[in-house]
Enzyme design. Structure first.
Site, PDB file in Angstrom:
ATOM      1  N   GLU A  84       0.768  -1.271  -0.083  1.00 15.21           N
ATOM      2  CA  GLU A  84      -0.034  -0.080  -0.461  1.00 15.21           C
ATOM      3  C   GLU A  84       1.119   1.293  -0.173  1.00 15.21           C
ATOM      4  OE1 GLU A  84      -3.407  -0.909   2.679  1.00 15.21           O
ATOM      5  OE2 GLU A  84      -2.037  -2.499   2.765  1.00 15.21           O
ATOM      6  N   GLY A 103      -7.005   4.773   5.297  1.00 18.85           N
ATOM      7  CA  GLY A 103      -6.603   5.568   4.474  1.00 18.85           C
ATOM      8  C   GLY A 103      -7.188   6.827   4.552  1.00 18.85           C
ATOM      9  N   TYR A 107     -14.717  -4.895  -5.689  1.00 15.99           N
ATOM     10  CA  TYR A 107     -14.409  -4.478  -4.838  1.00 15.99           C
ATOM     11  C   TYR A 107     -13.269  -3.782  -5.971  1.00 15.99           C
ATOM     12  CZ  TYR A 107     -16.625  -7.550  -1.877  1.00 15.99           C
ATOM     13  OH  TYR A 107     -17.588  -7.742  -1.795  1.00 15.99           O
ATOM     14  N   GLU A 131     -13.404  -6.518  10.443  1.00 15.05           N
ATOM     15  CA  GLU A 131     -12.019  -6.253  11.016  1.00 15.05           C
ATOM     16  C   GLU A 131     -12.019  -5.531  11.124  1.00 15.05           C
ATOM     17  OE1 GLU A 131      -9.029  -5.806   8.066  1.00 15.05           O
ATOM     18  OE2 GLU A 131      -9.994  -4.459   7.331  1.00 15.05           O
ATOM     19  N   ARG A 190     -10.104   2.279  11.992  1.00 11.33           N
ATOM     20  CA  ARG A 190     -11.748   1.341  10.772  1.00 11.33           C
ATOM     21  C   ARG A 190     -11.950   0.630  11.174  1.00 11.33           C
ATOM     22  NH1 ARG A 190     -10.584   1.673   5.673  1.00 11.33           N
ATOM     23  NH2 ARG A 190     -11.009  -0.398   5.229  1.00 11.33           N
ATOM     24  N   SER A 241      -4.947  -6.293   1.862  1.00  7.56           N
ATOM     25  CA  SER A 241      -4.690  -6.855   1.116  1.00  7.56           C
ATOM     26  C   SER A 241      -5.935  -7.710  -0.175  1.00  7.56           C
ATOM     27  CB  SER A 241      -3.213  -7.920   0.817  1.00  7.56           C
ATOM     28  OG  SER A 241      -2.593  -8.372   2.529  1.00  7.56           O
ATOM     29  N   ASN A 268      -8.725  -2.045  11.082  1.00 12.63           N
ATOM     30  CA  ASN A 268      -7.749  -1.061  10.515  1.00 12.63           C
ATOM     31  C   ASN A 268      -7.011  -0.090  11.391  1.00 12.63           C
ATOM     32  OD1 ASN A 268      -8.350  -2.617   7.700  1.00 12.63           O
ATOM     33  ND2 ASN A 268     -10.128  -1.978   7.659  1.00 12.63           N
ATOM     34  N   ASP A 315     -15.002  -2.505   9.901  1.00 10.99           N
ATOM     35  CA  ASP A 315     -15.727  -3.289   8.168  1.00 10.99           C
ATOM     36  C   ASP A 315     -16.483  -3.688   9.346  1.00 10.99           C
ATOM     37  OD1 ASP A 315     -14.205  -0.919   7.027  1.00 10.99           O
ATOM     38  OD2 ASP A 315     -12.433  -2.864   6.488  1.00 10.99           O
TER      39      ASP A 315
HETATM   40  N1  ADP Z   1     -17.368 -12.579   5.491  1.00 17.15           N
HETATM   41  C1  ADP Z   1     -17.319 -12.635   3.980  1.00 17.15           C
HETATM   42  N2  ADP Z   1     -18.514 -12.035   3.846  1.00 17.15           N
HETATM   43  C2  ADP Z   1     -19.102 -11.153   2.848  1.00 17.15           C
HETATM   44  N3  ADP Z   1     -18.275 -10.193   2.291  1.00 17.15           N
HETATM   45  C3  ADP Z   1     -17.119 -10.229   2.696  1.00 17.15           C
HETATM   46  C4  ADP Z   1     -16.376 -11.677   3.978  1.00 17.15           C
HETATM   47  N4  ADP Z   1     -14.891 -10.886   4.055  1.00 17.15           N
HETATM   48  C5  ADP Z   1     -14.998 -10.171   3.534  1.00 17.15           C
HETATM   49  N5  ADP Z   1     -15.995  -9.607   3.126  1.00 17.15           N
HETATM   50  C6  ADP Z   1     -15.691  -8.524   1.580  1.00 17.15           C
HETATM   51  O1  ADP Z   1     -14.278  -8.207   1.458  1.00 17.15           O
HETATM   52  C7  ADP Z   1     -14.218  -7.183   1.377  1.00 17.15           C
HETATM   53  C8  ADP Z   1     -12.643  -6.994   1.923  1.00 17.15           C
HETATM   54  O2  ADP Z   1     -12.273  -8.299   3.104  1.00 17.15           O
HETATM   55  P1  ADP Z   1     -11.823  -7.652   5.027  1.00 17.15           P
HETATM   56  O3  ADP Z   1     -11.800  -8.492   5.364  1.00 17.15           O
HETATM   57  O4  ADP Z   1     -12.342  -5.871   5.596  1.00 17.15           O
HETATM   58  O5  ADP Z   1      -9.999  -7.627   4.132  1.00 17.15           O
HETATM   59  P2  ADP Z   1      -9.359  -6.129   3.524  1.00 17.15           P
HETATM   60  O6  ADP Z   1     -10.505  -4.805   4.087  1.00 17.15           O
HETATM   61  O7  ADP Z   1      -8.113  -6.140   4.736  1.00 17.15           O
HETATM   62  O8  ADP Z   1      -8.881  -6.747   2.461  1.00 17.15           O
HETATM   63  C9  ADP Z   1     -15.116  -7.156   2.778  1.00 17.15           C
HETATM   64  O9  ADP Z   1     -15.318  -5.273   2.763  1.00 17.15           O
HETATM   65  C10 ADP Z   1     -16.136  -6.936   2.780  1.00 17.15           C
HETATM   66  O10 ADP Z   1     -16.085  -6.282   0.752  1.00 17.15           O
HETATM   67 MG    MG Z   2     -11.541  -4.248   5.130  1.00 18.61          MG
END
Ligand code: ADP
Ligand code: MG
Length: 317
Positions: free
Chosen positions: A14, A282, A221, A276, A260, A150, A278, A262
């Site tokens: 990042e 950002g 995403y 999670e 933050r 990531s 953070n 999520d």
């Molecule tokens: N268990 C889950 N069910 C549905 N969507 C998920 C799930 N885990 C991750 N996601 C999707 O992927 C995105 C990134 O996941 P996250 O766990 O926040 O990891 P990071 O942001 O560190 O890459 C989330 O914001 C969500 O949109």
């Molecule tokens: Mg996330």
């Protein structure tokens, strides 16, 4: 007026985002009347901090080193007060598996999961446990590396045939991976910002996919395929619950300064799950924390001032 070193860049995936966050923080600190020195973090970090002898360091490093506690550990050793979470909270948040265990222990809902290291597959035959895991978590399921930051390593497996490739992909980012129950629904982020040491949740941001490709989860995403709505349109009770879960998460993981969280709101419209936290969110023009602050009437400069005040308070203590 204080002398503040802004740590940015570094060698993580990042790096670019961090350079943008860092430059913006430097501008804000200058406008606020501080003496500012930007440091692109590398092998001369300790030497640079020695020369500068700053009153505080603003950690604007995302990903590895900046969010996993490495830089914080160095700053502790050098006795330089710094922004955001301490070493232990960084370690807890960086490792999604550890964070999820702590959340579960604290009674905070997080999607069901099983986590394995490479050795479980290589030496203990974990692959043979996959059918049992798949039955428990059901499809689609989410496979992600334990180390956060990531989204690239995250895969959504629709059938058992997708799982091995998803695992290989996740293992290319970390030696530990997480298989997680998929939560269909809405993507929410709650930023927390401290005021005089008291964490306060900011307005909720929702990431809304522009196109509704039901089977194309990954597309959601990609840049430009998502727009952000803040404050998210939610019934009051749901918004209140999301804010209180984010605050509980912040406290359970021991975060400091800002963070933050999520979450996913299940399509049933009621159940919320924390994904999670953070520790160095950002801080670019389009990042979620500054957007949330703006919606709360907190300008970017005021946000930076509040974050740096936390570190300077520690230096005065
Ligand atoms: N268990 C889950 N069910 C549905 N969507 C998920 C799930 N885990 C991750 N996601 C999707 O992927 C995105 C990134 O996941 P996250 O766990 O926040 O990891 P990071 O942001 O560190 O890459 C989330 O914001 C969500 O949109
Ligand atoms: Mg996330």
């Amino acid at each position: 007026m204080s002398r503040v070193a802004v740590l940015k860049g570094g060698r993580s995936l990042e790096r670019q985002v961090s350079l943008t966050s860092g430059a913006r923080v430097e501008d804000a600190l200058e406008r606020l009347g501080h003496e500012v020195a930007g440091i692109d973090v590398g092998a001369d970090l300790v030497a640079r901090l020695g020369e500068l002898a700053p009153d505080a360091a603003f950690v604007a490093l995302h990903g590895r080193d900046g969010e996993d506690g490495t830089v914080q550990e160095l700053l502790e050793a050098l006795d330089v007060p710094y922004t955001g979470s301490g070493v232990a909270a960084c370690v807890r948040c960086w490792d999604k598996v550890l964070a999820k265990h702590l959340l579960r222990d604290a009674g905070i809902p997080t999607p069901d999961f099983h986590a394995f290291s490479e050795t479980a597959f290589r030496e203990l035959g974990a692959a043979q446990a996959l059918p049992a895991i798949e039955r428990q978590l059901t499809f689609p399921l989410v496979v992600k590396p334990a180390a956060q930051g990531s989204a690239l390593g995250i895969k959504f497996a629709r059938t058992a045939a997708d799982v091995p490739t998803a695992l290989v992909s996740a293992f290319s980012y970390d030696r530990k991976v997480l298989l997680e129950r998929y939560v269909p629904g809405r993507d929410l982020a709650v930023s927390i910002l401290e005021r005089d040491g008291e964490p306060e949740p900011l307005p909720i941001v929702e990431a809304v996919p522009n196109e509704k490709h039901f089977y194309d989860f990954e597309a959601r995403y990609e840049i430009g395929r998502t727009r952000f709505v803040c404050p998210a349109e939610l019934p009051d009770a749901v918004a209140e619950e999301a804010r209180s879960l984010a605050l509980a998460t912040y406290r359970a993981l021991g975060c400091g300064g800002f963070a933050r969280v999520d979450l996913m709101l299940h399509e049933d419209g009621e159940r919320l799950f924390v994904l999670e936290a953070n520790v160095v969110p950002g801080l670019t023009e389009t990042s979620l924390l500054p957007q949330a602050a703006e919606a709360a009437g907190i300008s970017f400069d005021a946000l930076v001032e509040r974050v740096v005040a936390g570190a300077l308070a520690r230096s005065a203590a």
